[in-house]
Design a protein around this motif. Structure first.
Motif, short mmCIF file in Angstrom:
data_model
loop_
_atom_site.label_atom_id
_atom_site.label_comp_id
_atom_site.label_asym_id
_atom_site.label_seq_id
_atom_site.Cartn_x
_atom_site.Cartn_y
_atom_site.Cartn_z
N ARG A 6 22.49 60.89 82.55
CA ARG A 6 23.68 60.20 83.07
C ARG A 6 24.13 59.05 82.17
NH1 ARG A 6 22.42 60.13 89.64
NH2 ARG A 6 22.42 62.43 89.86
N ARG A 7 23.13 58.39 81.52
CA ARG A 7 23.48 57.31 80.58
C ARG A 7 24.24 57.90 79.38
NH1 ARG A 7 18.89 55.23 80.29
NH2 ARG A 7 19.19 53.45 81.68
N LYS A 12 29.90 55.96 85.36
CA LYS A 12 29.28 54.69 85.72
C LYS A 12 28.63 54.79 87.11
CE LYS A 12 32.06 51.36 83.10
NZ LYS A 12 33.04 50.24 83.21
N ARG A 13 29.36 55.37 88.07
CA ARG A 13 28.82 55.46 89.44
C ARG A 13 27.60 56.35 89.48
NH1 ARG A 13 34.43 55.58 90.84
NH2 ARG A 13 34.33 57.88 90.97
N GLU A 14 27.63 57.45 88.76
CA GLU A 14 26.47 58.34 88.75
C GLU A 14 25.27 57.68 88.09
OE1 GLU A 14 27.70 61.95 86.91
OE2 GLU A 14 28.68 62.73 88.73
N LEU A 15 25.52 56.92 87.04
CA LEU A 15 24.40 56.22 86.40
C LEU A 15 23.83 55.17 87.34
CD1 LEU A 15 22.62 55.65 83.95
CD2 LEU A 15 24.41 54.12 83.08
N ASP A 16 24.70 54.41 88.01
CA ASP A 16 24.20 53.39 88.95
C ASP A 16 23.37 54.05 90.08
OD1 ASP A 16 25.42 51.45 87.46
OD2 ASP A 16 27.23 51.36 88.72
N ARG A 17 23.85 55.19 90.59
CA ARG A 17 23.12 55.90 91.64
C ARG A 17 21.76 56.39 91.12
NH1 ARG A 17 26.54 59.62 92.38
NH2 ARG A 17 27.87 58.40 93.78
N LEU A 39 20.00 55.06 88.70
CA LEU A 39 19.10 53.91 88.49
C LEU A 39 18.47 53.46 89.81
CD1 LEU A 39 21.18 51.84 85.89
CD2 LEU A 39 19.08 53.12 85.47
N SER A 40 19.23 53.52 90.90
CA SER A 40 18.66 53.12 92.20
C SER A 40 17.68 54.16 92.74
CB SER A 40 19.78 52.90 93.22
OG SER A 40 20.52 54.10 93.42
#
Length: 410
Positions: A163-164, A140-145, A147-148
């Motif tokens: 990552r998704r 989850k954290r890698e995907l959020d990073r 996306l930003s």
């Protein structure tokens, strides 16, 4: 001096002997005639002796009342529900927690199988689940990073997609770990074998310390069995002719069909002389057995005192006719004359007549007479051994049998 035909001493002796012989013969004849007259004189008083009086007998008129025929069958009791208790998991038996032959309730503990191997597997599954959840958080954290960063073109869309996909794989691994933990916990629960229903348990077939096989092996070990007792089924077979008779009565509207009506039954146990249980029909098979020509039937009977066990025999009485008026007499009044049944009837001049009859079933201790009697007939019910066909008797009226009065409805 010599008489005619005599010549000397020898002739005299012959004359005397002949004379004595004649006298002896005459005496014997006289004695025989005297004895004959004596016997004749003795017979005369015997012939003039008074004849014996007619023998006393007890008579009764047939009872007239409305009855219903019952057909009787031999049946065997079986449990409404029966279960074979087998373990779901394999292992060594730690303890047996029931008394052989006792009544057990649903959920009662029966066996305990060593749970330690399954507890170890559950601990391992808990660790795998924790690892899977940690991987989900990381994904989850890698995907959020990603996306930003993709907004500033620091990473490509391909990286975000990877990552998704990694997050989805982490969720899948978490789900698998949760399933493995649930299975491990279920196996721990299955090490406690409980009663699946309320009933009487059999003896324990496996003692503590023995290894049992679980259901996953395909040949699980039989531990014991449980049967329900109240209510209880009794199965019996009716022949084809009786089934056809019932069908005809149903078509004529004189008897309800057991397929759509809970027709009553009466059950007599072994050693009993009259029915002690009541029940109702609740099943008729959909075909006749081709090997026996019978129809399997079943009735359900209450067994609140739990005195009846599966496997016992019983006699089942089932309604076999519509109500009808009939004449009834005590069964002891019926005699057998070779191949026919007869009763002795006292006519108006007090002489005895043998009357052939057609018998029906017993009803409250009295025998139904289908043909051969009239309501006004006087039937000998006691003293049949003293009655002779054509001879006079001294009839005495018996009290009315239980269940009605002679010639009256009840």
């Amino acid at each position: 001096m010599r008489g005619p035909g005599m010549s000397g001493p020898d002739g005299s002796e012959r004359f005397v002997k002949k004379h004595d012989f004649v006298l002896a013969r005459l005496g014997a004849i006289a004695a025989l005639l005297g004895a004959t007259f004596t016997l004749t004189g003795c017979d005369k008083p015997a012939s003039q002796a008074a004849a014996p009086p007619p023998p006393p007998v007890t008579v009764a008129q047939p009872v007239k009342r409305t009855v219903t025929d019952w057909d009787e069958y031999t049946g065997r009791f079986e449990a409404v529900e029966e279960v074979q208790v087998r373990p779901r998991v394999g292992g060594f038996v730690n303890s047996v927690e029931f008394q052989d032959g006792a009544i057990v309730r649903q959920g009662d503990l029966l066996y305990v199988i060593d749970p330690r191997p399954f507890e170890a597997v559950a601990t391992q599954a808990e660790g795998q689940l924790s690892d899977a959840r940690a991987k989900v958080e990381l994904a989850k954290r890698e995907l959020d990073r990603g996306l930003s960063l993709v907004q500033s073109s620091a990473v490509s869309e391909q990286v975000v997609d990877q990552r998704r996909q990694a997050l989805q794989a982490a969720h899948a691994a978490e789900t698998q770990a949760e399933g493995a933990l649930k299975a491990a916990r279920l196996n721990i629960e299955f090490t406690h074998v409980t009663a699946p229903l309320t009933g009487r348990v059999s003896r324990h077939l496996v003692s503590p310390g023995n290894l049992v096989q679980g259901s996953d092996s395909g040949t699980s070990t039989l531990l014991t069995s449980i049967v329900t007792l109240d209510p209880i089924y009794i199965y019996f077979d009716m022949d084809e002719a009786t089934f056809i008779k019932y069908s005809k009565l149903w078509f004529e509207g004189r008897r309800p069909s057991s397929r759509d009506t809970a027709n009553p039954v009466q059950v007599t146990l072994a050693g009993e002389t009259k029915p002690s249980r009541e029940g109702t029909i609740n099943f008729l098979d959909n075909r006749l057995d081709v090997s026996t020509g019978t129809l399997r039937s079943r009735a359900v009977v209450k067994n609140t005192d739990l005195s009846i066990l599966p496997g016992q025999f019983g006699r089942v009485r089932l309604i076999g006719s519509a109500p009808y008026e009939a004449l009834l007499i005590p069964d002891a009044a019926v005699a057998t004359d070779q191949s026919r049944k007869i009763v002795f009837v006292v006519k108006s001049d007090d002489t005895v007549e043998a009357r052939p009859v057609v018998l029906g079933p017993l009803d409250d201790g009295l025998r139904v007479i289908r043909e051969g009697l009239k309501p006004e007939d006087r039937v000998i019910v006691n003293g049949i051994q003293r009655a002779r066909v054509g001879a006079k008797v001294a009839p005495q009226t018996a009290p009315a049998p239980a269940g009605g009065k002679p010639g009256d409805k009840s």
